[in-house]
Design a protein around this motif. Structure first.
Motif, PDB file in Angstrom:
ATOM      1  N   ARG A 155      22.870  31.781  35.295  1.00 21.82           N
ATOM      2  CA  ARG A 155      21.463  32.134  34.964  1.00 21.82           C
ATOM      3  C   ARG A 155      21.184  33.937  35.865  1.00 21.82           C
ATOM      4  NH1 ARG A 155      16.381  29.181  36.581  1.00 21.82           N
ATOM      5  NH2 ARG A 155      16.486  29.863  38.154  1.00 21.82           N
ATOM      6  N   CYS A 187      18.457  36.434  30.575  1.00 25.16           N
ATOM      7  CA  CYS A 187      18.112  35.257  30.913  1.00 25.16           C
ATOM      8  C   CYS A 187      16.783  35.824  32.044  1.00 25.16           C
ATOM      9  CB  CYS A 187      18.684  34.201  31.578  1.00 25.16           C
ATOM     10  SG  CYS A 187      19.733  33.326  31.160  1.00 25.16           S
ATOM     11  N   CYS A 207      12.161  28.929  33.357  1.00 23.35           N
ATOM     12  CA  CYS A 207      13.152  28.717  32.699  1.00 23.35           C
ATOM     13  C   CYS A 207      13.374  27.110  31.835  1.00 23.35           C
ATOM     14  CB  CYS A 207      14.744  28.518  33.559  1.00 23.35           C
ATOM     15  SG  CYS A 207      15.959  28.017  33.205  1.00 23.35           S
ATOM     16  N   ARG A 229      21.732  25.629  27.640  1.00 23.33           N
ATOM     17  CA  ARG A 229      22.047  27.374  28.808  1.00 23.33           C
ATOM     18  C   ARG A 229      22.600  28.077  27.423  1.00 23.33           C
ATOM     19  NH1 ARG A 229      24.549  32.014  30.901  1.00 23.33           N
ATOM     20  NH2 ARG A 229      26.771  31.213  30.786  1.00 23.33           N
TER      21      ARG A 229
END
Lengths: 267, 666
Positions: free
Chosen positions: A164, A170, A175, A201
């Motif tokens: 990430r 990202c 998150c 993800r």
């Protein structure tokens, strides 16, 4: 002193950029990201074949972001990352000067995002041969074999989130994995929880991934985790004909509602 | 601490026949957070509701779960009861233990257990409910009516007479639609124009109606009570304010050979023209595609002649922004032309005409002043064949539906022909005579029995020309398929009624659904026949399906009534089940990153940008903002948001998650 150092020095001297993000010598013959804020630091910037990291992920980091305008040494995936960030409103035109180093080693200075688009217009993105080989191998497997492959890979994930951190896209301050009301993704590093994280993800990157492969590079336990978003990008290209990070005004392939979308895949 | 009350309904025996309601109540009482639990024969009855109200007051409940039927019917009932007892209505939830349990399972312990499980999930959900307020949106009391045929005229007049402003948008240079082209109307044979033109004039003169002709809808956004519509008013090249409608220009225009749309190509018109003498507005327009000046750059005869200097060749399309609270769609229908039929000569035989062309021939204001004459040589036809179901009810032609109006107008045509040509013989080929309607069957019987129309049940296989006659070959299926051949002088095809060209794109602009034939879809075929699925947009007339005049007018008045009902409120109340972008204390303000991908994914255009500014007005952060008036609570953005910054009020992630956990942690 190569061209990159000269340009960096000039940008810093004239005040066009407060910082130049580039590459510097690391230890044991490696390269590392370098941030040049003055003439002296500008002289230490390097660019060679080892410089493959996608530096676009630094532009929105909270330590760097306030230093805009920035200049950034860029390869193709950096350019694509910047374009994608711009289409998601994370960069404004004029925030960034890119110093794109093309195949011939020439430095192309792009001050406007439209200039980056022009550079990209001449490039056809390709998947690295070793990645392609592994994707083909996975494609040839039965769903059960593929599942087993990923399960065994997921066992070794330690949920360090390096994938990430390395990703140029990202940029969320919160998150999905950090949301705990409700706790969608378990915090602990266990196989099914790891799988949940990586599937989330991959889905969050589908239609957005610029295929730089940094997530896989960053993985300390060598999970080829970059294959998931890269494979999705390939699928999207095949189905919709769109490639992420090439044009600012690109459509959000998987997030655009169109009344005339054909629904022939249903039923 | 949550203080939840659980109320189990027997629904007479609907639930209690298979579920042990007392047992469910007893089990529910043991759930953490539940302070009161009971069961009753009819929870929705007055005493049932009183039980809930009393419990709320006595036990200080912070949430209520009613395990009963589907929330569709009685959720408002129970929420109202809670509100009357001082509990926020959105702290009341229903578990559906009837449709989802008692009706679909046998009596037994498992069924009772399932009823308890469903109740338990809602107990967990309601613990996470928080009070919500219903959303109020203002209503703009102007209606837009799209289409100025008889349906649009009726809807406009009804709404305007109700005291509200109406904007009537018509694509053509004049209102009137197809009805203005008709000669007489079934089943009374009264003159179409005589009954329509007074209405047209009333529209033009009504103080509450603004009429835009040569105009189309460019775009629409907004929502019920608050639509923003852009209307494209096409350049007419004639200044309406200066023009007096004297008509001098139309007499002197050198381009005289353009087939008249109004006369269905049976007569010609000039390039500057008024579609028909009774047109509203009765002012000419220039057809730029055929005007000599626009084609060659030279002419301007009309400009030189115009006594008021009204001709304006430089005029441009105008975009008019209007705001409205409701929209009535009345765009009508079209008919297939004769060139759609290879078996009937692909439109190459001049004397094979469609129904509208026959209307023009029979009309006193038509090209023949009402005399029935062949378009080819002007002779009076001695034998006329009328073919019903030309294209309609023919899946092979892609039109499986019945066009509905043809049976009646074909009978009318046969009658009109016989009334005008006494010695002539009308033949009608038909599949079935569908004459359902007040005085309709009597009308068709009259055509057959009194006027001597020869009805032949069967289809026509082909038509060909021979010695100046049209040879019509068909079969009489009532005589066992006996071949029939008629040497006709003229053939009239009752061609299928189809949706208007452009109806699909209009539907997409207005977010209205449509059927496979591009007719607009009603919200419910029986109970909501004039509503669309988009709140605030209504249907009138044949844009929904083929309709005759009485039906179109009835639908138009229905739609107008709906609009007037809507306009009788100053504000609309909406359920607060809408998505919301989170807000937090500084320095985060919101976890929304402003990627704006939710804006493109929203099917209702409900999401926009919002700037968060500091005290000096400087933008600190740009995030997404959801318009609660537009949001339909579909949750697409909630599922899509990567940073989970959007949640759905009343169905939050947390609530749904707790429901699922309650089931899993059995």
């Amino acid at each position: 002193m190569g061209a990159i150092n000269e340009i960096a020095a000039r940008l810093l001297e004239t005040g066009e950029a407060k910082v130049v993000i580039g590459y510097g010598e690391g230890s044991f013959g490696s390269v590392r990201p370098a941030f040049a804020r003055n003439q002296e630091e500008a002289e230490k910037l390097i660019y060679d074949k080892r410089c493959t990291q996608n530096l676009a992920m630094y532009v929105y980091k909270k330590e760097i972001s306030p230093l805009r305008k920035l200049a950034i040494v860029a390869n193709v995936s950096t350019l694509r990352g910047i374009i994608r960030l711009a289409s998601e409103n994370q960069i404004k035109n004029g925030d960034i000067i890119t110093l794109y180093i093309n195949e011939l080693g020439e430095v192309i200075e792009c001050k406007a995002l439209s200039e980056i688009e022009i550079c990209l217009a001449e490039i056809t993105p390709e998947i690295k041969p070793e990645d392609k080989e592994l994707i083909d191998k996975l494609d040839a497997m039965t769903p059960q074999e593929r599942w087993n492959f990923w399960i065994s890979e997921m066992e070794s994930c330690i949920k360090c989130y390096a994938c990430r951190q390395a990703c140029p896209l990202c940029y969320c301050t919160q998150c999905a994995v950090e949301v705990n009301q409700p706790q969608w993704i378990p915090v602990a590093a266990n196989t099914s929880g790891n799988l949940e994280w990586h599937i989330t993800r991959a889905m969050h990157l589908s239609g957005r991934c610029v295929e730089c492969g940094q997530c896989g590079e960053a993985c300390p336990v060598n999970i080829p985790i970059h294959l998931l978003p890269i494979k999705l990008a390939e699928e999207i290209k095949n189905i919709y004909g769109t490639v992420s990070g090439m044009k600012i005004q690109e459509s959000n392939t998987l997030s655009t509602f169109k009344p005339d979308d054909k629904e022939n895949f249903i039923g | 601490m949550a203080r939840i009350g659980v109320f189990i309904c027997h629904c007479g025996e609907n639930i209690s026949a298979t579920v042990d309601c007392a047992k469910v109540s007893e089990l529910a009482a043991g759930l953490p957070g539940v302070v009161y639990s009971t069961d009753y024969k009819y929870m929705c009855s007055d005493p049932g509701q009183s039980k809930i109200k009393e419990a709320i007051r006595e036990h200080n409940l912070t949430g209520v779960v009613v395990s009963a039927c589907s929330p569709r019917m009685h959720e408002p009932t129970f929420r109202k009861a809670c509100a009357e007892a001082g509990l926020n209505p959105y702290l009341c939830e229903m578990a559906n233990i009837r449709e989802h349990c008692s009706w679909v399972h046998e009596k037994g312990d498992a069924t009772t257990q399932k009823a308890f499980d469903l109740t338990r999930t809602l107990v967990e959900k309601v613990k996470n409910n928080h009070p919500l307020e219903s959303i109020k949106v203002p209503v703009n009391k102007t209606a837009i009516v799209i289409g100025g045929g008889v349906a649009g005229i009726q809807a406009s007049l009804d709404i305007a007479n109700g005291g509200h402003q109406v904007i009537l948008v018509e694509k053509q240079p004049s209102i009137g639609g197809h009805m203005s082209q008709l000669s007489e109307t079934f089943p009374t044979l009264d003159c179409s124009q005589c009954i329509l033109t007074p209405r047209m004039v009333e529209v033009a003169q009504h103080p509450n109606i603004t009429l835009y002709t040569c105009s189309e809808i460019e775009s629409m956004d907004g929502f019920i009570g608050n639509f923003n519509v852009k209307i494209r008013k096409k350049a007419k090249s004639v200044n309406e304010k200066l023009c007096t409608g004297c008509g001098l220009c139309t007499t002197k225009c050198p381009t005289k050979n353009i087939p008249s749309e109004f006369e269905q190509g049976l007569a010609n018109r000039t390039a500057i023209y008024v579609p028909f003498p009774q047109a509203v507005p009765n002012k000419p327009v220039i057809d730029r595609a055929n005007c000599r000046y626009f084609l060659t750059g030279k002419c301007k005869v009309c400009q030189k002649l115009c006594p008021t200097g009204a001709i304006d060749f430089e005029q441009e399309d105008e975009i008019i922004d209007v705001k409205a609270g409701a929209i009535v769609l009345a765009t009508g229908f079209e008919i297939k032309n004769t060139d759609f039929f290879p078996e009937y000569g692909y439109g190459k035989y001049k004397d094979v005409i469609n129904g509208l062309q026959f209307e023009r021939l029979a009309s006193a204001s038509g090209p023949t002043q009402g005399a029935i004459r062949r378009p080819s040589d002007g002779k009076t036809p001695e034998k006329v064949v009328f073919i019903a179901c030309a294209g309609s009810r023919d899946p092979a032609k892609g039109i499986p539906y019945c066009s509905k109006i043809c049976c009646m107008y074909t009978a009318k045509h046969a009658m009109l022909y016989k009334h005008k040509v006494h010695e002539g013989t009308p033949y009608v080929f038909y599949m079935d005579i569908r004459a359902a309607g007040k005085n309709y069957d009597e009308f068709t019987r009259r055509a057959i029995e009194e006027d001597g129309a020869k009805y032949i049940r069967g289809r026509v296989s082909n038509i060909y020309e021979k010695d100046g006659k049209l040879i019509v070959r068909g079969a009489d299926t009532l005589l066992g398929g006996k071949p029939v051949e008629i040497d006709a002088d003229m053939v009239v095809l009752a061609t299928a009624a189809v949706s208007c060209d452009g109806s699909e794109s209009l539907a997409q602009k207005l977010h209205v659904s449509y059927d496979p034939y591009k007719f607009f879809a009603e919200a419910h075929p029986k109970l909501k026949p004039v509503e669309t699925n988009t709140a605030g947009i209504y249907l009138a007339g044949a844009c929904q399906a083929p309709k005759d005049i009485p039906e179109s007018v009835a639908a138009a008045s229905g739609a107008a009534a709906k609009v007037i009902c809507l306009f009788s409120n100053d504000e609309l109340t909406r359920e607060p089940i809408v998505a919301k972008v989170n807000r937090m204390p500084p320095p985060i303000f919101s976890t929304c990153m402003g990627c704006e991908m939710c804006i493109s994914i929203c099917p209702y255009q409900a999401i926009d940008k919002e700037n968060i500014t500091n005290r000096n007005g400087e933008v600190i952060k740009t995030i997404a903002k959801i318009n609660p008036g537009l949001c339909q609570g579909c949750g697409t953005c909630v599922a899509f948001c990567k940073s989970k910054s959007i949640d759905l009020e009343g169905y939050s992630n947390k609530q749904v998650y707790e429901e699922v956990l309650a089931l899993l942690n059995n």
